[in-house]
Design an enzyme around this catalytic site. Structure first.
Site, PDB file in Angstrom:
ATOM      1  N   ASN A 175       0.866  -1.185   0.000  1.00 29.98           N
ATOM      2  CA  ASN A 175       0.000   0.000   0.000  1.00 29.98           C
ATOM      3  C   ASN A 175       0.900   1.233   0.000  1.00 29.98           C
ATOM      4  OD1 ASN A 175      -1.780   2.062   0.527  1.00 29.98           O
ATOM      5  ND2 ASN A 175      -2.320   1.359   2.598  1.00 29.98           N
ATOM      6  N   LYS A 230       0.120   4.257  -0.259  1.00 26.47           N
ATOM      7  CA  LYS A 230      -0.528   5.436   0.353  1.00 26.47           C
ATOM      8  C   LYS A 230      -0.313   6.675  -0.532  1.00 26.47           C
ATOM      9  CE  LYS A 230      -0.211   3.238   4.790  1.00 26.47           C
ATOM     10  NZ  LYS A 230      -0.192   3.348   6.238  1.00 26.47           N
ATOM     11  N   HIS A 284      -9.674   1.225   4.860  1.00 19.14           N
ATOM     12  CA  HIS A 284      -8.391   1.439   5.553  1.00 19.14           C
ATOM     13  C   HIS A 284      -8.625   2.402   6.718  1.00 19.14           C
ATOM     14  CE1 HIS A 284      -4.314   2.605   6.485  1.00 19.14           C
ATOM     15  NE2 HIS A 284      -3.925   1.521   5.839  1.00 19.14           N
ATOM     16  N   GLU A 293      -6.979   4.772   7.894  1.00 20.85           N
ATOM     17  CA  GLU A 293      -6.722   6.198   7.638  1.00 20.85           C
ATOM     18  C   GLU A 293      -7.951   6.856   7.034  1.00 20.85           C
ATOM     19  OE1 GLU A 293      -3.109   5.601   5.444  1.00 20.85           O
ATOM     20  OE2 GLU A 293      -2.062   5.077   7.301  1.00 20.85           O
ATOM     21  N   GLU A 317      -5.512  -4.875  10.534  1.00 16.82           N
ATOM     22  CA  GLU A 317      -4.481  -3.868  10.730  1.00 16.82           C
ATOM     23  C   GLU A 317      -4.771  -3.097  12.019  1.00 16.82           C
ATOM     24  OE1 GLU A 317      -2.496  -2.670   6.754  1.00 16.82           O
ATOM     25  OE2 GLU A 317      -4.303  -1.474   7.003  1.00 16.82           O
ATOM     26  N   GLY A 357       2.359   2.273  10.721  1.00 16.41           N
ATOM     27  CA  GLY A 357       3.337   3.341  10.574  1.00 16.41           C
ATOM     28  C   GLY A 357       4.026   3.722  11.871  1.00 16.41           C
ATOM     29  N   SER A 370       3.284  -2.125  10.309  1.00 17.06           N
ATOM     30  CA  SER A 370       4.741  -2.164  10.528  1.00 17.06           C
ATOM     31  C   SER A 370       5.366  -3.521  10.200  1.00 17.06           C
ATOM     32  CB  SER A 370       5.085  -1.729  11.961  1.00 17.06           C
ATOM     33  OG  SER A 370       4.677  -0.387  12.174  1.00 17.06           O
TER      34      SER A 370
END
Ligand code: PGA
Length: 251
Positions: free
Chosen positions: A9, A11, A95, A97, A167, A173, A212
């Site tokens: 991904n 991003k 996702h 985010e 996730e 991250g 991560s």
């Protein structure tokens, strides 16, 4: 036996020049033949990546699609049918985010999931708890709700043509990875939830871990019985690191 999938991904990263470099790096990788590999570039670069990876067994997906599959008046959005027309085969849905920073809610996500499938794309549904939810002992109930709403709205059969990714928000991250056992516990719970509806679908759906993942921790995570590969953010921007993660999934 489920075939592992390693998905990168990207991003909101990349320029035309850096994407060209990354494509070159991916082209040079010797990928294991027993796994599937996919990348999710920013939409703008999808044609460049599809052309650049021609002949390489890496599929290309999008990070988002519109809630309606058909073309129409929806400024700024891209329809799943347009993504399919461009040569995409997958699309990320839900996702964290987008859930947390853009306020995407379950109703919208279900519509995007359905729009993807109607257009022939495979939705990759992301679920995961925040640190506060985990600390409050709510991780499994939050994930059960996130998966359950899609099962309830679209039916268990929708997962026969979908991929899931667990996730944990606190691991994305952050450099913090869920331990292999923590991840396995959640993956097993998701599979059991699906199995209660349809054992065959639960047995074949791939559940990826994301948060991560690096070459250094990939093998341990992928060695768990219910972890069928990874959704890789930061580490997917480095072709060599991504290649090492792919090899971990293939061994
Ligand atoms: P990360 O991101 O690997 O950089 O933690 C994973 C993701 O958000 O998909």
């Amino acid at each position: 036996m489920r075939r592992p999938l390693v998905a990168g991904n990207w991003k909101m990263h990349g320029t035309r020049a850096s994407v060209a470099e990354l494509i070159e790096g991916l082209r040079c990788l010797a990928l294991p033949g027993n796994i599937d590999v996919a990348v999710f570039p920013p939409c703008l670069f999808i044609p460049q990546v599809i052309d650049g990876l021609a002949g390489k067994s890496i599929t290309v997906g999008a990070q988002n699609c519109a809630m309606q599959s058909q073309l129409g008046a929806l400024t700024g959005e891209i329809a799943a049918s347009q993504l399919a027309d461009a040569g995409c085969s997958l699309v990320l849905v839900g996702h964290s985010e987008r859930r947390l920073m853009l306020g995407e809610h379950d109703d919208l996500l279900c519509r995007k999931f359905a729009a993807a499938q109607v257009s022939g794309l495979v939705p990759l549904l992301c679920v995961g708890e925040t640190l506060a939810q985990r600390d409050a002992g709510q991780a499994l109930s939050v994930i059960k709700q996130q998966v359950g709403i899609v099962v309830e709205r679209l039916g268990i059969d929708a997962f026969a043509r979908a991929v899931l990714a667990y996730e944990p928000v606190w691991a994305i991250g952050s450099g913090l990875t869920a331990s292999a056992q923590q991840a396995q516990d959640v993956h097993a719970a998701i599979r059991a939830q699906l199995a209660a509806e349809n054992a065959a679908v639960a047995g074949t759906v791939r559940i990826l871990y994301g948060g991560s993942v690096k070459a250094a921790n990939a093998a341990e995570l992928f060695g768990m019985p219910d972890i069928d590969g990874g959704l890789i953010g930061g580490a997917s921007l480095n072709a060599d690191e991504f290649g090492a993660i792919c090899r971990a999934a293939g061994s």
